[in-house]
Write a protein that holds these residues in place. Structure first.
Motif, PDB file in Angstrom:
ATOM      1  N   ASP A   1      32.257  96.291  40.150  1.00 36.91           N
ATOM      2  CA  ASP A   1      33.650  95.859  40.152  1.00 36.91           C
ATOM      3  C   ASP A   1      33.770  94.541  39.388  1.00 36.91           C
ATOM      4  OD1 ASP A   1      34.642  97.994  41.501  1.00 36.91           O
ATOM      5  OD2 ASP A   1      34.654  97.019  43.469  1.00 36.91           O
ATOM      6  N   ARG A   2      34.900  94.409  38.707  1.00 39.34           N
ATOM      7  CA  ARG A   2      35.110  93.246  37.841  1.00 39.34           C
ATOM      8  C   ARG A   2      35.020  91.919  38.608  1.00 39.34           C
ATOM      9  NH1 ARG A   2      37.625  92.305  32.593  1.00 39.34           N
ATOM     10  NH2 ARG A   2      37.116  90.115  32.281  1.00 39.34           N
ATOM     11  N   ASP A   3      35.630  91.876  39.827  1.00 36.66           N
ATOM     12  CA  ASP A   3      35.646  90.600  40.551  1.00 36.66           C
ATOM     13  C   ASP A   3      34.227  90.139  40.909  1.00 36.66           C
ATOM     14  OD1 ASP A   3      35.466  92.773  42.304  1.00 36.66           O
ATOM     15  OD2 ASP A   3      36.347  91.681  43.977  1.00 36.66           O
ATOM     16  N   LEU A   4      33.368  91.097  41.269  1.00 41.55           N
ATOM     17  CA  LEU A   4      32.010  90.722  41.668  1.00 41.55           C
ATOM     18  C   LEU A   4      31.170  90.346  40.446  1.00 41.55           C
ATOM     19  CD1 LEU A   4      31.381  93.397  44.444  1.00 41.55           C
ATOM     20  CD2 LEU A   4      32.200  91.053  44.705  1.00 41.55           C
ATOM     21  N   ALA A   5      31.334  91.124  39.372  1.00 43.09           N
ATOM     22  CA  ALA A   5      30.600  90.813  38.139  1.00 43.09           C
ATOM     23  C   ALA A   5      31.025  89.444  37.603  1.00 43.09           C
ATOM     24  CB  ALA A   5      30.852  91.898  37.093  1.00 43.09           C
ATOM     25  N   ASP A   6      32.333  89.166  37.663  1.00 40.19           N
ATOM     26  CA  ASP A   6      32.814  87.864  37.179  1.00 40.19           C
ATOM     27  C   ASP A   6      32.256  86.722  38.028  1.00 40.19           C
ATOM     28  OD1 ASP A   6      34.172  89.101  35.192  1.00 40.19           O
ATOM     29  OD2 ASP A   6      36.187  88.754  35.989  1.00 40.19           O
ATOM     30  N   ALA A   7      32.130  86.974  39.347  1.00 41.80           N
ATOM     31  CA  ALA A   7      31.583  85.929  40.230  1.00 41.80           C
ATOM     32  C   ALA A   7      30.123  85.649  39.870  1.00 41.80           C
ATOM     33  CB  ALA A   7      31.705  86.358  41.691  1.00 41.80           C
ATOM     34  N   VAL A   8      29.357  86.707  39.552  1.00 40.86           N
ATOM     35  CA  VAL A   8      27.963  86.500  39.132  1.00 40.86           C
ATOM     36  C   VAL A   8      27.947  85.699  37.825  1.00 40.86           C
ATOM     37  CG1 VAL A   8      25.842  87.640  38.331  1.00 40.86           C
ATOM     38  CG2 VAL A   8      27.125  88.622  40.247  1.00 40.86           C
ATOM     39  N   GLN A   9      28.819  86.104  36.901  1.00 38.40           N
ATOM     40  CA  GLN A   9      28.861  85.416  35.601  1.00 38.40           C
ATOM     41  C   GLN A   9      29.162  83.918  35.774  1.00 38.40           C
ATOM     42  OE1 GLN A   9      31.438  87.231  32.651  1.00 38.40           O
ATOM     43  NE2 GLN A   9      31.427  85.352  31.407  1.00 38.40           N
ATOM     44  N   LYS A  10      30.124  83.619  36.677  1.00 38.48           N
ATOM     45  CA  LYS A  10      30.492  82.206  36.902  1.00 38.48           C
ATOM     46  C   LYS A  10      29.296  81.405  37.421  1.00 38.48           C
ATOM     47  CE  LYS A  10      34.459  80.411  38.650  1.00 38.48           C
ATOM     48  NZ  LYS A  10      35.568  80.387  39.599  1.00 38.48           N
ATOM     49  N   THR A  11      28.555  82.023  38.342  1.00 39.95           N
ATOM     50  CA  THR A  11      27.364  81.343  38.881  1.00 39.95           C
ATOM     51  C   THR A  11      26.370  81.076  37.765  1.00 39.95           C
ATOM     52  OG1 THR A  11      27.649  82.532  40.945  1.00 39.95           O
ATOM     53  CG2 THR A  11      25.496  81.553  40.588  1.00 39.95           C
ATOM     54  N   LEU A  12      26.145  82.083  36.938  1.00 34.81           N
ATOM     55  CA  LEU A  12      25.166  81.938  35.852  1.00 34.81           C
ATOM     56  C   LEU A  12      25.634  80.888  34.835  1.00 34.81           C
ATOM     57  CD1 LEU A  12      23.861  84.273  37.262  1.00 34.81           C
ATOM     58  CD2 LEU A  12      23.719  85.504  35.107  1.00 34.81           C
ATOM     59  N   GLU A  13      26.939  80.900  34.550  1.00 33.22           N
ATOM     60  CA  GLU A  13      27.459  79.890  33.611  1.00 33.22           C
ATOM     61  C   GLU A  13      27.267  78.483  34.180  1.00 33.22           C
ATOM     62  OE1 GLU A  13      30.841  82.387  31.124  1.00 33.22           O
ATOM     63  OE2 GLU A  13      31.371  81.516  33.072  1.00 33.22           O
ATOM     64  N   ALA A  14      27.482  78.356  35.487  1.00 36.33           N
ATOM     65  CA  ALA A  14      27.311  77.038  36.117  1.00 36.33           C
ATOM     66  C   ALA A  14      25.848  76.594  36.017  1.00 36.33           C
ATOM     67  CB  ALA A  14      27.749  77.106  37.573  1.00 36.33           C
ATOM     68  N   GLU A  15      24.940  77.561  35.892  1.00 37.07           N
ATOM     69  CA  GLU A  15      23.522  77.213  35.759  1.00 37.07           C
ATOM     70  C   GLU A  15      23.108  77.071  34.296  1.00 37.07           C
ATOM     71  OE1 GLU A  15      20.907  79.637  38.093  1.00 37.07           O
ATOM     72  OE2 GLU A  15      22.169  79.488  39.866  1.00 37.07           O
ATOM     73  N   GLY A  16      24.074  77.215  33.383  1.00 39.15           N
ATOM     74  CA  GLY A  16      23.788  76.928  31.980  1.00 39.15           C
ATOM     75  C   GLY A  16      23.685  78.129  31.056  1.00 39.15           C
ATOM     76  N   VAL A  17      23.866  79.367  31.581  1.00 44.13           N
ATOM     77  CA  VAL A  17      23.793  80.542  30.689  1.00 44.13           C
ATOM     78  C   VAL A  17      25.115  80.643  29.923  1.00 44.13           C
ATOM     79  CG1 VAL A  17      23.491  83.058  30.580  1.00 44.13           C
ATOM     80  CG2 VAL A  17      22.304  81.742  32.361  1.00 44.13           C
ATOM     81  N   ARG A  18      25.005  80.857  28.609  1.00 39.58           N
ATOM     82  CA  ARG A  18      26.223  81.048  27.801  1.00 39.58           C
ATOM     83  C   ARG A  18      26.449  82.539  27.575  1.00 39.58           C
ATOM     84  NH1 ARG A  18      26.099  77.910  22.267  1.00 39.58           N
ATOM     85  NH2 ARG A  18      23.951  78.620  22.367  1.00 39.58           N
ATOM     86  N   PHE A  19      27.683  82.976  27.744  1.00 38.73           N
ATOM     87  CA  PHE A  19      27.990  84.399  27.541  1.00 38.73           C
ATOM     88  C   PHE A  19      28.947  84.570  26.375  1.00 38.73           C
ATOM     89  CE2 PHE A  19      26.577  84.419  31.920  1.00 38.73           C
ATOM     90  CZ  PHE A  19      25.863  85.601  31.995  1.00 38.73           C
ATOM     91  N   TYR A  20      28.656  85.532  25.529  1.00 37.75           N
ATOM     92  CA  TYR A  20      29.617  85.977  24.523  1.00 37.75           C
ATOM     93  C   TYR A  20      29.867  87.455  24.810  1.00 37.75           C
ATOM     94  CZ  TYR A  20      28.881  81.714  21.844  1.00 37.75           C
ATOM     95  OH  TYR A  20      28.831  80.412  21.437  1.00 37.75           O
ATOM     96  N   LEU A  21      30.994  87.737  25.486  1.00 39.18           N
ATOM     97  CA  LEU A  21      31.345  89.131  25.781  1.00 39.18           C
ATOM     98  C   LEU A  21      32.331  89.627  24.728  1.00 39.18           C
ATOM     99  CD1 LEU A  21      31.578  88.951  29.681  1.00 39.18           C
ATOM    100  CD2 LEU A  21      29.625  89.530  28.251  1.00 39.18           C
ATOM    101  N   ASN A  22      32.669  90.904  24.790  1.00 39.82           N
ATOM    102  CA  ASN A  22      33.538  91.512  23.766  1.00 39.82           C
ATOM    103  C   ASN A  22      33.031  91.177  22.364  1.00 39.82           C
ATOM    104  OD1 ASN A  22      35.732  92.627  25.424  1.00 39.82           O
ATOM    105  ND2 ASN A  22      36.033  90.477  25.983  1.00 39.82           N
ATOM    106  N   SER A  23      31.743  91.046  22.235  1.00 40.69           N
ATOM    107  CA  SER A  23      31.175  90.601  20.959  1.00 40.69           C
ATOM    108  C   SER A  23      30.272  91.681  20.369  1.00 40.69           C
ATOM    109  CB  SER A  23      30.354  89.322  21.172  1.00 40.69           C
ATOM    110  OG  SER A  23      31.207  88.286  21.601  1.00 40.69           O
ATOM    111  N   THR A  24      30.488  91.970  19.112  1.00 33.43           N
ATOM    112  CA  THR A  24      29.715  93.025  18.449  1.00 33.43           C
ATOM    113  C   THR A  24      28.590  92.402  17.640  1.00 33.43           C
ATOM    114  OG1 THR A  24      31.847  94.109  18.201  1.00 33.43           O
ATOM    115  CG2 THR A  24      29.993  95.125  17.056  1.00 33.43           C
ATOM    116  N   ILE A  25      27.380  92.817  17.965  1.00 33.16           N
ATOM    117  CA  ILE A  25      26.230  92.286  17.225  1.00 33.16           C
ATOM    118  C   ILE A  25      26.228  92.939  15.849  1.00 33.16           C
ATOM    119  CG2 ILE A  25      23.710  92.023  17.226  1.00 33.16           C
ATOM    120  CD1 ILE A  25      24.128  92.825  20.374  1.00 33.16           C
ATOM    121  N   GLU A  26      26.206  92.120  14.796  1.00 34.51           N
ATOM    122  CA  GLU A  26      26.286  92.686  13.440  1.00 34.51           C
ATOM    123  C   GLU A  26      24.953  92.689  12.714  1.00 34.51           C
ATOM    124  OE1 GLU A  26      30.889  92.109  12.239  1.00 34.51           O
ATOM    125  OE2 GLU A  26      29.573  90.412  11.843  1.00 34.51           O
TER     126      GLU A  26
END
Ligand SMILES: Cc1cc2nc3c(=O)[nH]c(=O)nc-3n(C[C@H](O)[C@H](O)[C@H](O)COP(=O)(O)OP(=O)(O)OC[C@H]3O[C@@H](n4cnc5c(N)ncnc54)[C@H](O)[C@@H]3O)c2cc1C
Length: 485
Positions: free
Chosen positions: A212-237
């Motif tokens: 579910d989006r809310d739970l995945a987003d909560a995990v992402q927020k925790t990881l971002e707070a620990e320094g992980v950078r996310f680029y979503l909706n991003s196409t690797i070229e």
């Protein structure tokens, strides 16, 4: 059985193959188990669950050391990790478990283990080291490997997958992880915690796409707070080898072109069934784009050839592989027509906090057009999780229109273990009222399971209607205290 060397032959000594080998040999079937690596155990033991969970624990301890003051302890000045030492710990854990998955143990059970790459020569025989070995029935349990999509430049650029990541000689200063599924997400936190600068790139709009989006987003927020950078909706070229570093070029959500350089690229873009080189055409076994096609009894298009585990492209978990292996034993050895049923197959992603799930989540229920009621309970309201300093997360319980649970998701400390109670409740068809009434030890995280079930009933029990009824029958005088407005 005249004419065949073995009653049953199994290709692949991972979770699925070992389950079949143990079951078949103990039931008296003359069993052959073929494994192409030097040791049994498969991906889970050597390149998956065991090394990843060992690394995750080490990273958590290091993280806690860095945050000792949160627990009322003196601040600790930590020195950088030596990844060689971490790899040694990983190897030592594997070594202990390896004994359970050894050739000697399986020989003791009665199964013959042969090491080498097996390839079907016809529907009853495989070629192994130039020899032909036949069996009345075969089981294909060859697992899966990291999928490596045809990204421009990847064939010319060094990268790692789950096969290399646990055995690095030193900690990379930076890592770009391609893929935000369970493996990419777990590794992003583990490496960020031990000091690697981690960036995750994924084309999806959320991490952990099944959740579910809310739970995945909560995990992402925790990881971002620990320094992980996310680029979503991003196409690797494209990726490039710059010699001193690697470069990843991708198009971001707002159509901007981004170039990032990194020491290491981890490819975690899904899994590919291990079917190449098996000679499946000679055996007449059909595949689709996910892997080997099986029916509910794990039979392939050739009814005497079964397939189990990751190679079937279904649920790719160790416990799913073991379950499918058990179905094979029932059908192939016992000749009992038992069908696989994945309705209550649980899983867990071991981030901190972990995210565990069984049955339907909101996403799956909506996709299936099923009406549901959602009940939640926050870990903030659980005394033990506060004492542990692990107050993040919540439990979600989905009930159908009859008030029966159709799924549970837990984001919080020890979520995978907490889910075990729901595994019993759902498989045992235990009534929600029984769970809500069952006394749980205090203070435990597991009280959250009872609480969320209780929430469903407390709304009814503590209703105005019940209050009025009791007042009428027992002449209760009502409130003794009222807060000022
Ligand atoms: C990083 C990572 C973390 C994971 N974490 C978890 C987790 O926490 N929990 C969980 O449930 N699952 C986890 N998984 C998934 C889990 O590892 C797999 O689902 C599981 O290993 C599948 O078992 P299997 O028996 O189907 O395949 P495998 O374990 O891959 O075994 C297949 C075996 O077949 C052998 N083989 C292949 N082809 C041949 C051939 N031609 N001849 C002879 N032998 C052959 C291979 O060498 C291998 O040993 C993780 C996976 C990864 C990559």
């Amino acid at each position: 059985m005249a004419g065949f060397d073995y009653d049953i032959g199994i290709i692949g000594g991972g979770a699925a193959g070992l389950t079949v080998a143990a079951g078949a040999s103990q039931l008296g079937a003359k069993t052959l188990l073929v494994e192409r690596e030097e040791q049994l155990g498969g991906d889970c033991l050597h390149f998956g669950c065991v090394p990843s969970k060992t690394l995750i624990k080490t990273a958590k301890v290091y993280h806690l050391m860095k945050h000792a003051e949160h627990y009322g302890l003196p601040r600790v000045e930590v020195t950088p990790v030596d990844f060689g030492q971490i790899s040694n710990r990983i190897r030592s854990v594997i070594e202990v478990i390896q004994k359970h998955d050894s050739e000697e143990r399986f020989c003791g059970l009665g199964a013959k283990v042969q090491f080498g790459q097996a390839e079907f020569s016809d529907e009853h025989a495989v070629r192994l080291d130039g020899r032909s070995i036949s069996a009345k029935k075969w089981v294909i349990a060859t697992g899966s490997s990291a999928a490596v999509p045809p990204i421009k430049g990847l064939d010319r650029t060094p990268f790692i997958t789950n096969r290399e990541i646990f055995y690095l000689e030193r900690r990379p200063a930076s890592m770009i992880i391609l893929g935000a599924g369970p493996i990419g997400t777990e590794m992003s936190q583990a490496f960020a915690r031990i000091g690697t600068q981690v960036t995750v790139v994924d084309m999806g709009h959320q991490i952990l796409p099944k959740e579910d989006r809310d739970l995945a987003d909560a995990v992402q927020k925790t990881l971002e707070a620990e320094g992980v950078r996310f680029y979503l909706n991003s196409t690797i070229e494209e990726v490039n080898d710059l010699g001193h570093a690697r470069e990843v070029r991708f198009r971001t959500a707002d159509r901007q072109s981004q170039r990032l350089s990194t020491e290491t690229i981890l490819v975690a873009l899904g899994r590919k069934s291990n079917i190449d080189g098996l000679g499946l055409d000679r055996a007449g076994v059909e595949c689709d784009r996910r892997g080997i096609k099986v029916d509910e009894r794990q039979r392939t298009s050739r009814k005497h050839i079964f397939a189990a585990g990751d190679v079937t492209g279904g649920y790719q978990f160790t416990h799913a592989a073991g379950y499918m292996g058990g179905i094979v034993v029932s059908n192939a050895v016992f000749h009992l027509p038992r069908k696989a049923n994945f309705t209550w197959l649980p899983w867990c992603t071991y981030t901190d906090p972990p995210l565990a799930s069984i049955g339907m989540n909101e996403k799956a229920a909506k996709a299936a057009g099923i009406d549901y009621d959602l009940w939640t309970e926050e870990f903030q309201g659980n005394d033990r999780s506060l004492a542990e300093g692990e107050g993040a997360g919540k439990i979600k319980m989905l009930l159908n229109s009859d008030g029966k649970p159709i799924g549970v998701q837990i984001l919080g400390s020890n979520a995978g273990d907490l889910l075990a109670e729901w595994v019993a409740v759902l498989n045992g068809k235990v009534k929600l009222a029984t769970l809500a009434a069952a006394v749980h030890p205090y203070p435990t995280l597991a009280e959250i399971n009872k609480r969320v079930a209780g929430n469903f009933f407390s709304e009814k029990i503590f209703s105005e209607k019940v209050r009025k009824g009791l007042k009428f029958i027992f002449q209760f005088k009502g409130r003794a205290c009222t807060l000022p407005e």
